[in-house]
Each structure stands twice: as C-alpha cells, then as structure tokens.
Design an enzyme around this catalytic site. Structure first.
Site, PDB file in Angstrom:
ATOM      1  N   ASP A  10      -9.727   5.152  -2.114  1.00 54.68           N
ATOM      2  CA  ASP A  10      -8.440   4.607  -1.655  1.00 54.68           C
ATOM      3  C   ASP A  10      -7.579   5.565  -0.826  1.00 54.68           C
ATOM      4  OD1 ASP A  10      -9.405   2.548  -3.191  1.00 54.68           O
ATOM      5  OD2 ASP A  10      -7.716   2.447  -4.584  1.00 54.68           O
ATOM      6  N   ASP A  48      -8.621  -0.371  -1.414  1.00 53.17           N
ATOM      7  CA  ASP A  48      -7.816  -1.345  -2.143  1.00 53.17           C
ATOM      8  C   ASP A  48      -7.474  -2.459  -1.143  1.00 53.17           C
ATOM      9  OD1 ASP A  48      -6.833  -1.517  -4.843  1.00 53.17           O
ATOM     10  OD2 ASP A  48      -4.785  -1.200  -4.126  1.00 53.17           O
ATOM     11  N   HIS A  50      -5.879  -6.165  -1.184  1.00 53.09           N
ATOM     12  CA  HIS A  50      -5.256  -7.287  -1.892  1.00 53.09           C
ATOM     13  C   HIS A  50      -4.862  -8.419  -0.942  1.00 53.09           C
ATOM     14  CE1 HIS A  50      -5.048  -4.771  -5.413  1.00 53.09           C
ATOM     15  NE2 HIS A  50      -4.187  -3.928  -4.887  1.00 53.09           N
ATOM     16  N   HIS A  54      -0.709 -11.119  -4.263  1.00 52.26           N
ATOM     17  CA  HIS A  54      -1.594 -10.696  -5.352  1.00 52.26           C
ATOM     18  C   HIS A  54      -0.823 -10.557  -6.667  1.00 52.26           C
ATOM     19  CE1 HIS A  54      -4.336  -7.867  -7.570  1.00 52.26           C
ATOM     20  NE2 HIS A  54      -5.208  -8.734  -7.097  1.00 52.26           N
ATOM     21  N   HIS A  83       1.380  -3.610  -1.815  1.00 53.61           N
ATOM     22  CA  HIS A  83       0.660  -2.531  -1.128  1.00 53.61           C
ATOM     23  C   HIS A  83      -0.742  -3.004  -0.728  1.00 53.61           C
ATOM     24  CE1 HIS A  83      -0.823  -2.361  -5.252  1.00 53.61           C
ATOM     25  NE2 HIS A  83      -1.926  -1.822  -4.758  1.00 53.61           N
ATOM     26  N   LYS A 108     -11.919  -3.720  -3.044  1.00 48.22           N
ATOM     27  CA  LYS A 108     -11.649  -4.154  -4.421  1.00 48.22           C
ATOM     28  C   LYS A 108     -10.222  -4.672  -4.524  1.00 48.22           C
ATOM     29  CE  LYS A 108     -10.381   0.531  -5.764  1.00 48.22           C
ATOM     30  NZ  LYS A 108      -8.940   0.248  -5.917  1.00 48.22           N
ATOM     31  N   CYS A 153      -7.088   4.757  -9.893  1.00 44.76           N
ATOM     32  CA  CYS A 153      -8.374   4.314  -9.346  1.00 44.76           C
ATOM     33  C   CYS A 153      -9.476   5.370  -9.449  1.00 44.76           C
ATOM     34  CB  CYS A 153      -8.177   3.812  -7.925  1.00 44.76           C
ATOM     35  SG  CYS A 153      -7.210   2.277  -7.919  1.00 44.76           S
TER      36      CYS A 153
END
Ligand code: VGL
Ligand code: ZN
Length: 199
Positions: A10, A48, A50, A54, A83, A108, A153
């Site tokens: 990330d 990351d 989203h 989310h 984010h 993810k 993470c």
C-alpha cells in the site's frame, strides 16, 4: 534468491504526506522501500482499492467519526477517513515508488461491505484474495514485507503469510505506523509471538 518474494504494501498517495489517511513518516520511507526493491528479484505490490461509499469509510455511516469503531457482521471494524477510492489520484502509487519491476499487483478492499487489511484474507477472515495460491504456484517459500501501514496492512498480511506456511520477515525500517491506541507495539508483539522475523 529464487524462492524469495518482496511484498510492498500500500505505498499509495493517500497513505503518504498530504493524503487522506496520511501515515506519519510515510514519505521518508520511500527511498528505503526502493532500496529493498532493488535488492529483490521478485516484487509484488499491494494496492488498497475501495469503491466509493465503502463500508470502512466513516462517511458511509450516519454520524460516525473517523478512527471510531463500529460493529460489522464480521466483528469490530475501525472506520477510516475516505481513502484509496478506485481510480483516484489518492489510490495511485507514490510517484517516486520504483514500481516498474513488480510482477504482480494485488488489489484489496474492493468488496463494498468488507474491509481488507491483509493482502491474503479480508477482514471477515474468510474471503481470500488468492495471493497465497499465486506465491505457492511461483515457488516462493520466503516472504519479505515492507510498506504501509506497519500496524495494519503490513502486520495483518505478515500474520496471514506466516499462517499460510511461508517463512516471513518484516523489514521494519521501510515501514511507518498509524499507531492508533498503541497498535504499533501491539502488532509488533503479535508478529514476534507468531514467529515472524523483524529486521
Ligand atoms: C490501511 C487502514 C485502512 C493500510 C488500509 O494500508 O494499512 N489501513 N486501509
Ligand atoms: Zn483501506
């Protein structure tokens, strides 16, 4: 080392200085992460990723503050500032990250109702990303991790990698932590107790 892969977690604009969920000290680790990438033959990046609205975003819950906790169907979930929304600049990798040689990018957190700190298993602890199968199929037995955030993470990915049977090292210098309610020390202890090497 043909059986070793580096997983860079990330390293995205929203987790770096000026980002929506800036991790203190994130920008300073970019050169350290790049040096580690240079020393590895095989590199995997995680991202990351989203969708808008989310469930992990505080803004998706009436009256909820960022960094508060809500009960989700799978257990307690921290709510974050909005984010790493898919397709935005904040979700892109830091411009100075040496990303060219990455052989795989794992996204993810794209299921609207489930967060995913780990690059292996989502926060419901059931839904799998497939990364363990990929690493096994490539013949990797040793995994090194670095990136953001150490206590979320990176730690969750390291613990899942260890549980999946890999030999796991976290390179702590090229990481930075959010450190919410002592989460940095808590996760360092958990990783040590799980048999993860910290270098
Ligand atoms: C992360 C919180 C929310 C991380 C991602 O990369 O550590 N933390 N989403
Ligand atoms: Zn996230």
């Amino acid at each position: 080392m043909p059986d070793q892969a580096l997983i860079v977690v990330d390293m995205q604009n929203d987790f770096c200085d000026g980002g929506a969920l800036a991790v203190p000290g994130a920008n300073a680790i970019v050169p350290r992460v790049n040096r580690l990438i240079a020393r590895h033959d095989h590199v995997v990046l995680t991202q990351d990723w989203h969708p808008p609205g989310h469930a992990s975003f505080a803004a998706s819950h009436e009256g909820a503050e960022p960094f508060s906790t809500r009960q989700f169907p799978y257990g307690p979930q921290t709510l974050w500032p909005t984010h790493c929304v898919q397709g935005t600049r904040g979700a892109q990798f830091h411009p100075d990250l040496e990303a060219t040689k990455a052989e795989l990018i794992v996204r993810k957190g794209f299921h609207r109702g489930v967060d995913s700190y780990s690059a292996f298993r989502e926060n419901d602890r059931k839904t799998r990303t497939g990364l363990d199968g990929y690493l096994e199929a490539r013949g990797f037995t040793r995994i090194v991790l670095c990136g953001l955030a150490l206590d979320y993470c990176v730690a969750w990915s390291a613990l899942d990698a260890k549980q999946a049977g890999f030999d796991v090292t976290v390179a702590v210098d090229p990481t930075a932590a959010i450190d919410l309610d002592g989460s940095r020390n808590k996760m360092l202890t958990e990783m040590r107790q799980a048999g993860i090497k910290l270098s």
